[in-house]
Design an enzyme around this catalytic site. Sequence first.
Site, PDB file in Angstrom:
ATOM      1  N   ASP A   1       0.847  -1.192   0.000  1.00 40.98           N
ATOM      2  CA  ASP A   1       0.000   0.000   0.000  1.00 40.98           C
ATOM      3  C   ASP A   1       0.884   1.243   0.000  1.00 40.98           C
ATOM      4  O   ASP A   1       1.821   1.319   0.816  1.00 40.98           O
ATOM      5  CB  ASP A   1      -0.866  -0.058   1.268  1.00 40.98           C
ATOM      6  CG  ASP A   1      -2.042   0.891   1.215  1.00 40.98           C
ATOM      7  OD1 ASP A   1      -1.836   2.077   0.892  1.00 40.98           O
ATOM      8  OD2 ASP A   1      -3.155   0.433   1.492  1.00 40.98           O
TER       9      ASP A   1
ATOM     10  N   TYR B   1     -11.406  14.876  -5.020  1.00 41.16           N
ATOM     11  CA  TYR B   1     -10.449  14.229  -5.934  1.00 41.16           C
ATOM     12  C   TYR B   1      -9.593  15.281  -6.640  1.00 41.16           C
ATOM     13  O   TYR B   1      -8.360  15.154  -6.729  1.00 41.16           O
ATOM     14  CB  TYR B   1     -11.204  13.381  -6.962  1.00 41.16           C
ATOM     15  CG  TYR B   1     -10.320  12.804  -8.053  1.00 41.16           C
ATOM     16  CD1 TYR B   1      -9.463  11.736  -7.786  1.00 41.16           C
ATOM     17  CD2 TYR B   1     -10.348  13.325  -9.360  1.00 41.16           C
ATOM     18  CE1 TYR B   1      -8.649  11.210  -8.790  1.00 41.16           C
ATOM     19  CE2 TYR B   1      -9.542  12.796 -10.357  1.00 41.16           C
ATOM     20  CZ  TYR B   1      -8.691  11.745 -10.068  1.00 41.16           C
ATOM     21  OH  TYR B   1      -7.886  11.227 -11.062  1.00 41.16           O
TER      22      TYR B   1
ATOM     23  N   LYS C   1      -5.398  15.815  -6.674  1.00 41.65           N
ATOM     24  CA  LYS C   1      -4.531  15.785  -7.858  1.00 41.65           C
ATOM     25  C   LYS C   1      -3.765  17.102  -8.001  1.00 41.65           C
ATOM     26  O   LYS C   1      -2.621  17.137  -8.485  1.00 41.65           O
ATOM     27  CB  LYS C   1      -5.360  15.479  -9.106  1.00 41.65           C
ATOM     28  CG  LYS C   1      -5.813  14.028  -9.152  1.00 41.65           C
ATOM     29  CD  LYS C   1      -4.591  13.108  -9.341  1.00 41.65           C
ATOM     30  CE  LYS C   1      -4.893  11.654  -9.233  1.00 41.65           C
ATOM     31  NZ  LYS C   1      -3.756  10.802  -9.549  1.00 41.65           N
TER      32      LYS C   1
HETATM   33  N1  LIG Z   1      -8.660   6.867 -16.176  1.00 45.15           N
HETATM   34  C1  LIG Z   1      -8.710   8.167 -16.330  1.00 45.15           C
HETATM   35  O1  LIG Z   1      -9.450   8.695 -17.155  1.00 45.15           O
HETATM   36  C2  LIG Z   1      -7.847   9.071 -15.484  1.00 45.15           C
HETATM   37  C3  LIG Z   1      -7.983  10.468 -15.639  1.00 45.15           C
HETATM   38  C4  LIG Z   1      -7.184  11.302 -14.872  1.00 45.15           C
HETATM   39  C5  LIG Z   1      -6.259  10.760 -13.995  1.00 45.15           C
HETATM   40  N2  LIG Z   1      -6.190   9.409 -13.832  1.00 45.15           N
HETATM   41  C6  LIG Z   1      -5.216   8.873 -12.870  1.00 45.15           C
HETATM   42  O2  LIG Z   1      -4.494   7.833 -13.487  1.00 45.15           O
HETATM   43  C7  LIG Z   1      -4.083   6.875 -12.513  1.00 45.15           C
HETATM   44  C8  LIG Z   1      -4.483   5.488 -12.958  1.00 45.15           C
HETATM   45  O3  LIG Z   1      -5.895   5.440 -13.090  1.00 45.15           O
HETATM   46  P1  LIG Z   1      -6.687   4.203 -13.697  1.00 45.15           P
HETATM   47  O4  LIG Z   1      -7.774   4.751 -14.515  1.00 45.15           O
HETATM   48  O5  LIG Z   1      -5.745   3.237 -14.257  1.00 45.15           O
HETATM   49  O6  LIG Z   1      -7.373   3.629 -12.364  1.00 45.15           O
HETATM   50  P2  LIG Z   1      -7.333   2.176 -11.720  1.00 45.15           P
HETATM   51  O7  LIG Z   1      -8.256   2.251 -10.548  1.00 45.15           O
HETATM   52  O8  LIG Z   1      -7.602   1.142 -12.745  1.00 45.15           O
HETATM   53  O9  LIG Z   1      -5.833   2.043 -11.236  1.00 45.15           O
HETATM   54  C9  LIG Z   1      -5.356   2.539 -10.010  1.00 45.15           C
HETATM   55  C10 LIG Z   1      -4.478   1.470  -9.401  1.00 45.15           C
HETATM   56  O10 LIG Z   1      -3.938   1.971  -8.160  1.00 45.15           O
HETATM   57  C11 LIG Z   1      -4.039   0.928  -7.182  1.00 45.15           C
HETATM   58  N3  LIG Z   1      -4.112   1.525  -5.848  1.00 45.15           N
HETATM   59  C12 LIG Z   1      -5.128   2.253  -5.326  1.00 45.15           C
HETATM   60  N4  LIG Z   1      -4.862   2.580  -4.057  1.00 45.15           N
HETATM   61  C13 LIG Z   1      -3.633   2.062  -3.778  1.00 45.15           C
HETATM   62  C14 LIG Z   1      -2.826   2.059  -2.629  1.00 45.15           C
HETATM   63  N5  LIG Z   1      -3.235   2.651  -1.476  1.00 45.15           N
HETATM   64  N6  LIG Z   1      -1.624   1.427  -2.682  1.00 45.15           N
HETATM   65  C15 LIG Z   1      -1.218   0.792  -3.825  1.00 45.15           C
HETATM   66  N7  LIG Z   1      -1.961   0.763  -4.939  1.00 45.15           N
HETATM   67  C16 LIG Z   1      -3.154   1.389  -4.919  1.00 45.15           C
HETATM   68  C17 LIG Z   1      -5.308   0.192  -7.540  1.00 45.15           C
HETATM   69  O11 LIG Z   1      -5.408  -1.098  -6.978  1.00 45.15           O
HETATM   70  C18 LIG Z   1      -5.232   0.177  -9.063  1.00 45.15           C
HETATM   71  O12 LIG Z   1      -4.515  -0.951  -9.524  1.00 45.15           O
HETATM   72  C19 LIG Z   1      -4.701   7.338 -11.192  1.00 45.15           C
HETATM   73  O13 LIG Z   1      -3.727   8.091 -10.508  1.00 45.15           O
HETATM   74  C20 LIG Z   1      -5.825   8.234 -11.636  1.00 45.15           C
HETATM   75  O14 LIG Z   1      -6.165   9.192 -10.667  1.00 45.15           O
HETATM   76  C21 LIG Z   1      -6.963   8.541 -14.554  1.00 45.15           C
END
Ligand SMILES: NC(=O)c1ccc[n+]([C@@H]2O[C@H](COP(=O)([O-])OP(=O)(O)OC[C@H]3O[C@@H](n4cnc5c(N)ncnc54)[C@H](O)[C@@H]3O)[C@@H](O)[C@H]2O)c1
Length: 335
Positions: free
Chosen positions: A67, A155, A159
């Site tokens: 984590d 959120y 960020k």
């Molecule tokens: N998908 C989008 O459109 C989007 C847009 C803007 C920003 N983001 C950012 O991109 C990143 C990836 O997003 P995603 O869409 O792949 O989401 P996702 O939820 O599929 O991936 C996030 C990953 O982080 C892991 N995680 C969460 N909390 C954790 C912790 N405490 N310790 C270790 N691992 C942890 C989760 O298990 C997951 O595998 C994130 O930072 C998200 O905020 C995504």
Amino acid sequence: MNSKQFELLSSSKVLVTGGAGFIGSNLCETLLDLNAEVVCLDNFATGKRENLSAIHDNSKFTLIEGDIRNLDACKRAVAGVDYVLHQAALGSVPRSINDPITSNEVNISGFLNMLVASRDAGVKRFVYAASSSTYGDSEALPKVEDKIGKPLSPYAITKYVNELYADIFHTTYGLDTIGLRYFNVFGRKQDPHGAYAAVIPKFVIQFMKHESPVINGDGTYSRDFTYIDNVIQMNLLALTTGNQEALNQVYNTAVGDRTNLKQLTQLLKKYLSEYDPEIANVEVEHGPNRAGDIPHSLASVDKAKELLGYEPQYKIEAGLKEAVEWYWENLLVNK
Ligand SMILES: NC(=O)c1ccc[n+]([C@@H]2O[C@H](COP(=O)([O-])OP(=O)(O)OC[C@H]3O[C@@H](n4cnc5c(N)ncnc54)[C@H](O)[C@@H]3O)[C@@H](O)[C@H]2O)c1
């Protein structure tokens, strides 16, 4: 895309936090294809083991279950690593509205732990997932990196704080960072299930089940929907750029086009009905607008083009076609 530039990764070790998630697992796969050594740190809060099934047995891949709220886990994960791609976070505006404390702990304290661990381990570059939500209530279009508004959700605050911390870690400790403000990313392996699913996978699965997707509002809200391969390109460019001026900056990570929700559902119906013609008859419904949503989002990608050499390879249509094909092949069992 300058693939020659990416060759330096073949002799590098890269930590992908959140590597079991949608974006992270795609990054892990690409890095392994480039012959890099890859470490994934994930606690599977939203990530999935099946996202790692293609790479789990690769001898250059290591999974650390841990984590980011635990500094020791972060320290273990960065040991001996050249670069960090920090993706771990709790995504989703509604999730952060329902539980701001956990979003804050993971997205801010966890981020800070990763910065401290990366600084202490002497990593060469810390590239992190920032977000278009940082533009907040600014109505200016297209969004340019240095003009942001007031955050509209917990959120978005998390960020934005990431960007502030990354900047301070550069000026105070000399850690090189690059923030990538992702705009509505979509593509293979994005989770279609659960209360906090993103709109594209959620609608795809509903159409596949012949259920009516519900658009929040009248369908005129628009987004710069960005296919995963464009996001991968930006991460690789950020990791490998030799342009010193490009470091310690944030970049819009998008296409530079916008599509409204009505257009999006029409495109999805069109591409999905190539697999199942009955989907063309599934009607869309409308519900109220959602808290924290802005009407329009559209990125300028000029800064990324100029400083990183970014050239988006996928417009929304080409990306949706590939994403739909992937969901059709991989989620048929759920129909
Ligand atoms: N998908 C989008 O459109 C989007 C847009 C803007 C920003 N983001 C950012 O991109 C990143 C990836 O997003 P995603 O869409 O792949 O989401 P996702 O939820 O599929 O991936 C996030 C990953 O982080 C892991 N995680 C969460 N909390 C954790 C912790 N405490 N310790 C270790 N691992 C942890 C989760 O298990 C997951 O595998 C994130 O930072 C998200 O905020 C995504």
